[in-house]
Design a protein around this motif. Structure first.
Motif, PDB file in Angstrom:
ATOM      1  N   ARG A 184      34.991  31.353  51.389  1.00 50.63           N
ATOM      2  CA  ARG A 184      35.751  32.421  52.105  1.00 50.63           C
ATOM      3  C   ARG A 184      37.048  31.621  52.611  1.00 50.63           C
ATOM      4  NH1 ARG A 184      34.438  34.539  58.508  1.00 50.63           N
ATOM      5  NH2 ARG A 184      36.428  35.491  58.653  1.00 50.63           N
ATOM      6  N   TRP A 186      38.734  37.254  53.252  1.00 51.81           N
ATOM      7  CA  TRP A 186      38.082  37.401  52.116  1.00 51.81           C
ATOM      8  C   TRP A 186      36.906  36.295  51.698  1.00 51.81           C
ATOM      9  CZ3 TRP A 186      38.825  41.630  49.514  1.00 51.81           C
ATOM     10  CH2 TRP A 186      40.118  42.414  49.571  1.00 51.81           C
ATOM     11  N   LYS A 187      35.853  36.870  50.927  1.00 50.50           N
ATOM     12  CA  LYS A 187      34.872  36.189  50.836  1.00 50.50           C
ATOM     13  C   LYS A 187      34.236  36.426  49.286  1.00 50.50           C
ATOM     14  CE  LYS A 187      29.991  35.400  52.004  1.00 50.50           C
ATOM     15  NZ  LYS A 187      28.775  35.769  53.092  1.00 50.50           N
ATOM     16  N   LEU A 188      34.182  35.250  48.398  1.00 43.39           N
ATOM     17  CA  LEU A 188      33.643  35.676  47.274  1.00 43.39           C
ATOM     18  C   LEU A 188      32.091  34.980  46.926  1.00 43.39           C
ATOM     19  CD1 LEU A 188      34.243  36.658  44.175  1.00 43.39           C
ATOM     20  CD2 LEU A 188      34.958  34.339  43.780  1.00 43.39           C
ATOM     21  N   PHE A 212      29.995  38.288  40.240  1.00 37.77           N
ATOM     22  CA  PHE A 212      30.586  38.093  41.475  1.00 37.77           C
ATOM     23  C   PHE A 212      30.385  39.340  42.459  1.00 37.77           C
ATOM     24  CE2 PHE A 212      32.925  35.809  38.062  1.00 37.77           C
ATOM     25  CZ  PHE A 212      33.105  34.517  38.678  1.00 37.77           C
ATOM     26  N   LEU A 216      32.643  40.406  46.084  1.00 34.62           N
ATOM     27  CA  LEU A 216      33.432  40.338  46.990  1.00 34.62           C
ATOM     28  C   LEU A 216      33.659  41.219  48.217  1.00 34.62           C
ATOM     29  CD1 LEU A 216      36.546  38.851  47.179  1.00 34.62           C
ATOM     30  CD2 LEU A 216      37.613  41.064  45.953  1.00 34.62           C
ATOM     31  N   HIS A 255      35.728  41.848  52.201  1.00 34.66           N
ATOM     32  CA  HIS A 255      36.691  41.824  53.129  1.00 34.66           C
ATOM     33  C   HIS A 255      35.962  41.699  54.515  1.00 34.66           C
ATOM     34  CE1 HIS A 255      40.257  42.153  55.661  1.00 34.66           C
ATOM     35  NE2 HIS A 255      40.651  41.731  54.876  1.00 34.66           N
ATOM     36  N   ASP A 274      30.954  46.315  47.833  1.00 33.23           N
ATOM     37  CA  ASP A 274      31.394  44.970  46.974  1.00 33.23           C
ATOM     38  C   ASP A 274      32.827  45.435  46.339  1.00 33.23           C
ATOM     39  OD1 ASP A 274      31.747  43.138  45.111  1.00 33.23           O
ATOM     40  OD2 ASP A 274      29.864  43.599  43.953  1.00 33.23           O
ATOM     41  N   ALA A 304      34.417  43.369  44.264  1.00 32.30           N
ATOM     42  CA  ALA A 304      34.822  42.849  42.900  1.00 32.30           C
ATOM     43  C   ALA A 304      35.148  43.472  41.648  1.00 32.30           C
ATOM     44  CB  ALA A 304      33.500  42.003  42.693  1.00 32.30           C
ATOM     45  N   ARG A 353      42.009  39.109  42.475  1.00 35.51           N
ATOM     46  CA  ARG A 353      41.501  38.278  43.602  1.00 35.51           C
ATOM     47  C   ARG A 353      40.351  37.697  43.393  1.00 35.51           C
ATOM     48  NH1 ARG A 353      43.436  38.782  48.721  1.00 35.51           N
ATOM     49  NH2 ARG A 353      44.419  40.898  48.272  1.00 35.51           N
ATOM     50  N   VAL A 354      39.469  38.292  42.485  1.00 29.98           N
ATOM     51  CA  VAL A 354      38.289  37.385  42.185  1.00 29.98           C
ATOM     52  C   VAL A 354      38.659  36.021  41.390  1.00 29.98           C
ATOM     53  CG1 VAL A 354      36.139  37.558  40.818  1.00 29.98           C
ATOM     54  CG2 VAL A 354      36.588  39.345  42.246  1.00 29.98           C
TER      55      VAL A 354
END
Length: 217
Positions: free
Chosen positions: A135, A139-141, A150, A152, A154, A164, A166, A172-173
């Motif tokens: 994180r 943003w959190k992946l 993946f 992704l 917000h 999601d 992603a 951003r990923v």
């Protein structure tokens, strides 16, 4: 032995951890992702209440939105006791001193927060599989070890992790995957092994490099 230990005694910290799992009450996770519990990559598995009381601090009764982690407690306790981080540990301490935040002296430095679970541990449920996550800001992946995929989110706009992003934000990923891999390499974290070959799985930077944007968002 710490000689100047008195300040530690006046900082009271309560971390309410994984009550939903311990009590069998998954609904306590509220609007967090699928009311999951401990071990999940989603917010219902990694986000817990954190309460701190520091007598004399000007922020009594306030709520702070800055995410912190339990490994921040070690440098915080040392700073309150006016004791430097032991030289043998300095290069491996990940946390930061929360004192300035508690005293209202300013924000914490911008940083990533990381989670890493390269194994199954018995419980099954949404997001409870081998994963790593980062994180940074809102943003959190999530990087799934089994298929190299993946997710992704917000969190500022989508705390329940319902959408999601992603497929629509490959750049951003890639950025967050590179950040995550840098942390994995820096702390020498073990990754999952491919059950077919016994070799470590491909790290996230290479997998993210192959992503292409999806139209129609």
């Amino acid at each position: 032995m710490l000689q100047n230990y008195a300040p530690i005694l006046v900082l009271i910290v309560l971390v309410i951890g994984f009550a939903a799992v311990s009590l069998g009450l998954s609904e306590l996770a509220g609007k967090l992702r699928r009311a999951v519990g401990k071990g999940s990559a989603y917010e219902g598995g990694i986000r817990v209440p954190f309460v701190a009381a520091l007598p004399g601090a000007p922020r009594a009764g306030e709520t702070e939105a800055t995410p912190v982690a339990t490994h921040d407690l070690f440098p915080t306790f040392l700073a309150l006791a006016e004791v430097p981080v032991p030289p043998d540990h300095a290069s491996t301490v990940e946390g930061v001193d929360l004192g300035p935040l508690l005293r209202g002296e300013g924000a914490l430095p911008e940083r990533g927060l990381y989670w890493h679970q390269p194994h199954f541990w018995g419980v099954r449920g949404p997001g409870i599989w081998p994963f790593s996550a980062v994180r940074r800001g809102d943003w959190k992946l999530i990087w799934r070890h089994a298929d190299g995929g993946f997710e992704l989110y917000h969190l500022g706009r989508d705390l329940s992790e319902a959408v999601d992003l992603a497929p629509y934000e490959p750049a951003r990923v890639r950025e967050l995957a590179s950040d995550l891999q840098g942390w994995i390499e820096r702390v020498e974290a073990q990754v999952s092994l491919d059950a077919r070959t016994g070799d470590p799985i491909e790290l996230p930077r290479a997998a993210a490099a192959r992503l292409r944007p999806v139209e129609g968002r």
